[in-house]
Each structure stands twice: as C-alpha cells, then as structure tokens.
Scaffold this motif. Sequence first.
Motif, PDB file in Angstrom:
ATOM      1  N   THR A   1       0.721  -1.072  -0.001  1.00  0.00           N
ATOM      2  CA  THR A   1       0.109  -0.057   0.150  1.00  0.00           C
ATOM      3  C   THR A   1       0.882   1.268  -0.088  1.00  0.00           C
ATOM      4  N   MET A   2       0.569   2.193  -0.571  1.00  0.00           N
ATOM      5  CA  MET A   2       1.268   3.494  -0.787  1.00  0.00           C
ATOM      6  C   MET A   2      -0.019   4.629  -0.863  1.00  0.00           C
TER       7      MET A   2
ATOM      8  N   LYS B   1      -5.897  16.153  -7.421  1.00  0.00           N
ATOM      9  CA  LYS B   1      -7.024  15.280  -7.205  1.00  0.00           C
ATOM     10  C   LYS B   1      -8.054  15.187  -7.754  1.00  0.00           C
ATOM     11  N   ALA B   2      -8.474  16.303  -8.235  1.00  0.00           N
ATOM     12  CA  ALA B   2      -9.760  16.543  -8.997  1.00  0.00           C
ATOM     13  C   ALA B   2      -9.610  16.040 -10.529  1.00  0.00           C
ATOM     14  N   PHE B   3      -8.394  16.292 -11.016  1.00  0.00           N
ATOM     15  CA  PHE B   3      -7.723  15.698 -12.334  1.00  0.00           C
ATOM     16  C   PHE B   3      -7.984  14.057 -12.169  1.00  0.00           C
ATOM     17  N   VAL B   4      -7.493  13.557 -11.305  1.00  0.00           N
ATOM     18  CA  VAL B   4      -7.414  12.152 -11.131  1.00  0.00           C
ATOM     19  C   VAL B   4      -8.836  11.686 -11.178  1.00  0.00           C
ATOM     20  N   ASP B   5      -9.631  12.107 -10.106  1.00  0.00           N
ATOM     21  CA  ASP B   5     -11.036  11.831 -10.228  1.00  0.00           C
ATOM     22  C   ASP B   5     -11.651  11.931 -11.362  1.00  0.00           C
ATOM     23  N   GLU B   6     -11.496  12.993 -12.151  1.00  0.00           N
ATOM     24  CA  GLU B   6     -12.143  13.339 -13.579  1.00  0.00           C
ATOM     25  C   GLU B   6     -11.672  11.902 -14.457  1.00  0.00           C
ATOM     26  N   GLN B   7     -10.280  11.859 -14.223  1.00  0.00           N
ATOM     27  CA  GLN B   7      -9.984  10.696 -15.343  1.00  0.00           C
ATOM     28  C   GLN B   7     -10.504   9.338 -14.790  1.00  0.00           C
ATOM     29  N   VAL B   8     -10.496   9.164 -13.413  1.00  0.00           N
ATOM     30  CA  VAL B   8     -11.454   7.910 -13.140  1.00  0.00           C
ATOM     31  C   VAL B   8     -12.434   7.708 -13.713  1.00  0.00           C
TER      32      VAL B   8
ATOM     33  N   SER C   1      -6.735   3.955  -7.681  1.00  0.00           N
ATOM     34  CA  SER C   1      -5.710   3.318  -7.764  1.00  0.00           C
ATOM     35  C   SER C   1      -5.370   2.426  -9.107  1.00  0.00           C
ATOM     36  N   GLU C   2      -6.353   2.255  -9.446  1.00  0.00           N
ATOM     37  CA  GLU C   2      -6.401   1.487 -10.915  1.00  0.00           C
ATOM     38  C   GLU C   2      -5.744   2.483 -11.974  1.00  0.00           C
ATOM     39  N   TYR C   3      -6.184   3.571 -11.819  1.00  0.00           N
ATOM     40  CA  TYR C   3      -5.798   4.777 -12.768  1.00  0.00           C
ATOM     41  C   TYR C   3      -4.300   4.894 -12.459  1.00  0.00           C
ATOM     42  N   VAL C   4      -3.660   5.211 -11.314  1.00  0.00           N
ATOM     43  CA  VAL C   4      -2.286   5.329 -11.049  1.00  0.00           C
ATOM     44  C   VAL C   4      -1.657   4.038 -11.432  1.00  0.00           C
ATOM     45  N   ARG C   5      -2.025   2.915 -11.042  1.00  0.00           N
ATOM     46  CA  ARG C   5      -1.306   1.504 -11.618  1.00  0.00           C
ATOM     47  C   ARG C   5      -1.241   1.673 -12.998  1.00  0.00           C
TER      48      ARG C   5
ATOM     49  N   LEU D   1      -0.855   4.243 -15.181  1.00  0.00           N
ATOM     50  CA  LEU D   1       0.193   5.274 -15.260  1.00  0.00           C
ATOM     51  C   LEU D   1       1.439   4.561 -15.329  1.00  0.00           C
ATOM     52  N   ILE D   2       1.686   3.840 -14.219  1.00  0.00           N
ATOM     53  CA  ILE D   2       3.006   3.568 -13.726  1.00  0.00           C
ATOM     54  C   ILE D   2       3.467   2.334 -14.755  1.00  0.00           C
ATOM     55  N   ARG D   3       2.513   1.619 -15.393  1.00  0.00           N
ATOM     56  CA  ARG D   3       2.786   0.566 -16.199  1.00  0.00           C
ATOM     57  C   ARG D   3       3.280   1.218 -17.340  1.00  0.00           C
ATOM     58  N   LYS D   4       2.411   2.243 -17.970  1.00  0.00           N
ATOM     59  CA  LYS D   4       2.638   3.007 -19.046  1.00  0.00           C
ATOM     60  C   LYS D   4       4.192   3.507 -19.034  1.00  0.00           C
ATOM     61  N   ASP D   5       4.641   4.099 -17.911  1.00  0.00           N
ATOM     62  CA  ASP D   5       5.844   4.675 -17.666  1.00  0.00           C
ATOM     63  C   ASP D   5       6.921   3.637 -17.675  1.00  0.00           C
ATOM     64  N   GLN D   6       6.412   2.476 -17.250  1.00  0.00           N
ATOM     65  CA  GLN D   6       7.635   1.294 -17.138  1.00  0.00           C
ATOM     66  C   GLN D   6       7.907   0.700 -18.736  1.00  0.00           C
ATOM     67  N   ASP D   7       6.803   0.608 -19.243  1.00  0.00           N
ATOM     68  CA  ASP D   7       6.724   0.438 -20.858  1.00  0.00           C
ATOM     69  C   ASP D   7       7.837   1.483 -21.758  1.00  0.00           C
ATOM     70  N   ARG D   8       7.419   2.803 -21.427  1.00  0.00           N
ATOM     71  CA  ARG D   8       7.960   3.886 -22.089  1.00  0.00           C
ATOM     72  C   ARG D   8       9.402   3.659 -21.601  1.00  0.00           C
ATOM     73  N   LEU D   9       9.911   3.273 -20.250  1.00  0.00           N
ATOM     74  CA  LEU D   9      11.450   3.541 -20.083  1.00  0.00           C
ATOM     75  C   LEU D   9      11.968   2.163 -20.796  1.00  0.00           C
ATOM     76  N   GLN D  10      11.193   0.885 -20.952  1.00  0.00           N
ATOM     77  CA  GLN D  10      11.766  -0.030 -21.596  1.00  0.00           C
ATOM     78  C   GLN D  10      11.937   0.177 -23.038  1.00  0.00           C
TER      79      GLN D  10
END
Length: 83
Positions: free
Chosen positions: A3-4, A13-20, A29-33, A35-44
């Motif tokens: 957990t983080m 926060k409003a932006f995240v809520d809107e995207q969700v 949390s699903e949205y942030v996960r 974003l993190i996966r996409k960033d991992q793909d971008r770095l790879q």
Amino acid sequence: MGTMNISLPDTLKAFVDEQVSQRGYGTSSEYVRELIRKDQDRLQLRSLLISGAESPPAAVADGNYFEGLRDKVRKAAGTTPKA
C-alpha cells in the motif's frame, strides 16, 4: 500487494477523479497503476531504442531490404503482392 499513500494538491486530485470517472477506472488506484505501467513500458522502449542506436548497423536498409520484409509479411498473411 503493498500500500502507498500519496498527497496531491486539490487540482491534481480533481484531475485524477475526473480521469477515473471519464475513462472507466474503478478507483484512483487503478488509474495510478495504469500510469505506472505505461511509464515502465516507456522506459523499456527508451532503453531498447538507445541500445539500437548504439549498436553497429546490421544490414543495409535499402529498397531491397524493405521489399524482403514486405514479402515475409505477405507470406505470413497468405497474400500475394499487388500488381
């Protein structure tokens, strides 16, 4: 699963809520996960591109080279070249 907790300014926060809401995520949390996966793909991808740019050329990429690639795709797809 770990957990983080993060703190965001109200505007983020409003932006995240809107995207969700708009993009069909169940939770922030699903949205942030995602974003993190996409960033991992971008770095790879970046790492692969840098490795490719630093490697010596393997073959000449001329018209014959690309036509050979097209032939491989056609054969794999079971199609013939257009006249």
